[in-house]
Design a protein around this motif. Sequence first.
Motif, short mmCIF file in Angstrom:
data_model
loop_
_atom_site.label_atom_id
_atom_site.label_comp_id
_atom_site.label_asym_id
_atom_site.label_seq_id
_atom_site.Cartn_x
_atom_site.Cartn_y
_atom_site.Cartn_z
N ALA A 66 15.45 14.29 13.07
CA ALA A 66 14.22 13.76 12.46
C ALA A 66 14.05 14.28 11.04
CB ALA A 66 13.01 14.13 13.32
N LEU A 67 14.33 15.56 10.83
CA LEU A 67 14.20 16.13 9.49
C LEU A 67 15.23 15.54 8.53
CD1 LEU A 67 12.29 18.15 8.26
CD2 LEU A 67 13.95 19.94 8.67
N THR A 68 16.44 15.29 9.03
CA THR A 68 17.46 14.64 8.20
C THR A 68 17.01 13.24 7.80
OG1 THR A 68 19.19 15.87 9.35
CG2 THR A 68 19.88 13.90 8.14
N GLY A 69 16.42 12.51 8.74
CA GLY A 69 15.92 11.17 8.44
C GLY A 69 14.79 11.18 7.41
N THR A 70 13.90 12.14 7.51
CA THR A 70 12.79 12.18 6.55
C THR A 70 13.28 12.58 5.15
OG1 THR A 70 12.22 14.44 7.19
CG2 THR A 70 11.03 12.67 8.28
N VAL A 71 14.25 13.51 5.10
CA VAL A 71 14.81 13.89 3.79
C VAL A 71 15.50 12.68 3.17
CG1 VAL A 71 16.59 15.28 2.66
CG2 VAL A 71 15.01 16.34 4.27
N TRP A 72 16.27 11.95 3.96
CA TRP A 72 16.95 10.75 3.47
C TRP A 72 15.94 9.73 2.97
CZ3 TRP A 72 16.96 5.66 5.24
CH2 TRP A 72 17.91 4.84 4.64
N SER A 113 0.84 -1.19 0.00
CA SER A 113 0.00 0.00 0.00
C SER A 113 0.88 1.25 0.00
CB SER A 113 -0.91 0.01 1.22
OG SER A 113 -1.59 1.23 1.32
N ARG A 114 0.89 1.94 -1.10
CA ARG A 114 1.68 3.17 -1.18
C ARG A 114 0.98 4.32 -0.45
NH1 ARG A 114 5.37 3.55 -6.15
NH2 ARG A 114 5.62 1.38 -6.70
N ALA A 115 -0.33 4.28 -0.38
CA ALA A 115 -1.05 5.37 0.28
C ALA A 115 -0.73 5.40 1.77
CB ALA A 115 -2.55 5.21 0.06
N LEU A 116 -0.70 4.24 2.41
CA LEU A 116 -0.38 4.18 3.83
C LEU A 116 1.04 4.65 4.08
CD1 LEU A 116 -1.13 3.37 6.71
CD2 LEU A 116 -0.37 1.06 6.17
N ARG A 117 1.96 4.21 3.24
CA ARG A 117 3.37 4.60 3.39
C ARG A 117 3.52 6.11 3.20
NH1 ARG A 117 6.79 0.89 -0.11
NH2 ARG A 117 5.78 -0.62 1.22
N SER A 118 2.84 6.67 2.21
CA SER A 118 2.93 8.11 1.97
C SER A 118 2.33 8.91 3.13
CB SER A 118 2.21 8.48 0.68
OG SER A 118 2.84 7.89 -0.41
N THR A 119 1.21 8.45 3.65
CA THR A 119 0.58 9.14 4.78
C THR A 119 1.48 9.11 6.00
OG1 THR A 119 -1.59 8.49 3.94
CG2 THR A 119 -1.48 9.19 6.23
N LEU A 120 2.08 7.98 6.27
CA LEU A 120 2.98 7.86 7.42
C LEU A 120 4.20 8.76 7.25
CD1 LEU A 120 3.54 6.40 10.07
CD2 LEU A 120 4.70 4.64 8.76
N LEU A 121 4.74 8.82 6.05
CA LEU A 121 5.91 9.67 5.79
C LEU A 121 5.56 11.14 5.95
CD1 LEU A 121 8.87 9.55 5.06
CD2 LEU A 121 8.22 9.57 2.66
N ALA A 153 8.62 16.21 12.46
CA ALA A 153 10.01 16.69 12.42
C ALA A 153 10.07 18.21 12.32
CB ALA A 153 10.74 16.05 11.24
N VAL A 154 9.24 18.79 11.47
CA VAL A 154 9.23 20.25 11.34
C VAL A 154 8.73 20.89 12.63
CG1 VAL A 154 8.13 22.17 10.12
CG2 VAL A 154 9.04 20.23 8.83
N THR A 155 7.72 20.30 13.25
CA THR A 155 7.21 20.82 14.52
C THR A 155 8.29 20.79 15.60
OG1 THR A 155 4.99 20.04 13.95
CG2 THR A 155 5.40 20.56 16.26
N LEU A 156 9.03 19.68 15.68
CA LEU A 156 10.13 19.61 16.65
C LEU A 156 11.19 20.68 16.37
CD1 LEU A 156 10.83 15.80 17.08
CD2 LEU A 156 10.20 17.40 18.86
N LEU A 157 11.51 20.88 15.12
CA LEU A 157 12.52 21.88 14.77
C LEU A 157 12.05 23.28 15.14
CD1 LEU A 157 15.28 22.30 13.48
CD2 LEU A 157 14.14 22.57 11.30
N ALA A 193 3.22 12.34 7.91
CA ALA A 193 3.04 12.57 9.35
C ALA A 193 4.39 12.74 10.04
CB ALA A 193 2.26 11.41 9.96
N VAL A 194 5.37 11.94 9.67
CA VAL A 194 6.70 12.08 10.26
C VAL A 194 7.33 13.40 9.84
CG1 VAL A 194 9.02 11.07 10.31
CG2 VAL A 194 7.03 9.59 10.49
N ASP A 195 7.10 13.84 8.61
CA ASP A 195 7.59 15.15 8.16
C ASP A 195 7.04 16.27 9.03
OD1 ASP A 195 8.98 13.98 6.09
OD2 ASP A 195 7.46 14.43 4.57
#
Length: 87
Positions: free
Chosen positions: A73-79, A36-44, A51-55, A46-48
């Motif tokens: 966290a932002l480095t991990g999401t960009v990677w 399921s690409r939709a679930l993976r995209s939604t999760l990614l 990460a921005v909120t933490l920053l 949410a993590v973005d």
Amino acid sequence: MLSHHDRTELEKIERSLELTDPGLAAALRDGKRPKSRALRSTLLIAVDVIAVTLLVLGLILPDPGVTLCGILALTGTVWTHVARHKI
């Protein structure tokens, strides 16, 4: 047991599916669920957002730990985004 007509119709559907979406046909044949690409995209996404909120919180609050967590966290999401688009 299926009738001759039903078996013929199922074979037509199977051939059509193999031509239009071979990945789904292989997953159904092997008994695996398609990814399921939709679930993976939604999760990614949410993590973005997290990460921005933490920053932002780390920049507002006088706590370098929160800033460091946001940067990591932002480095991990960009990677993850870069690795995902290379596939």
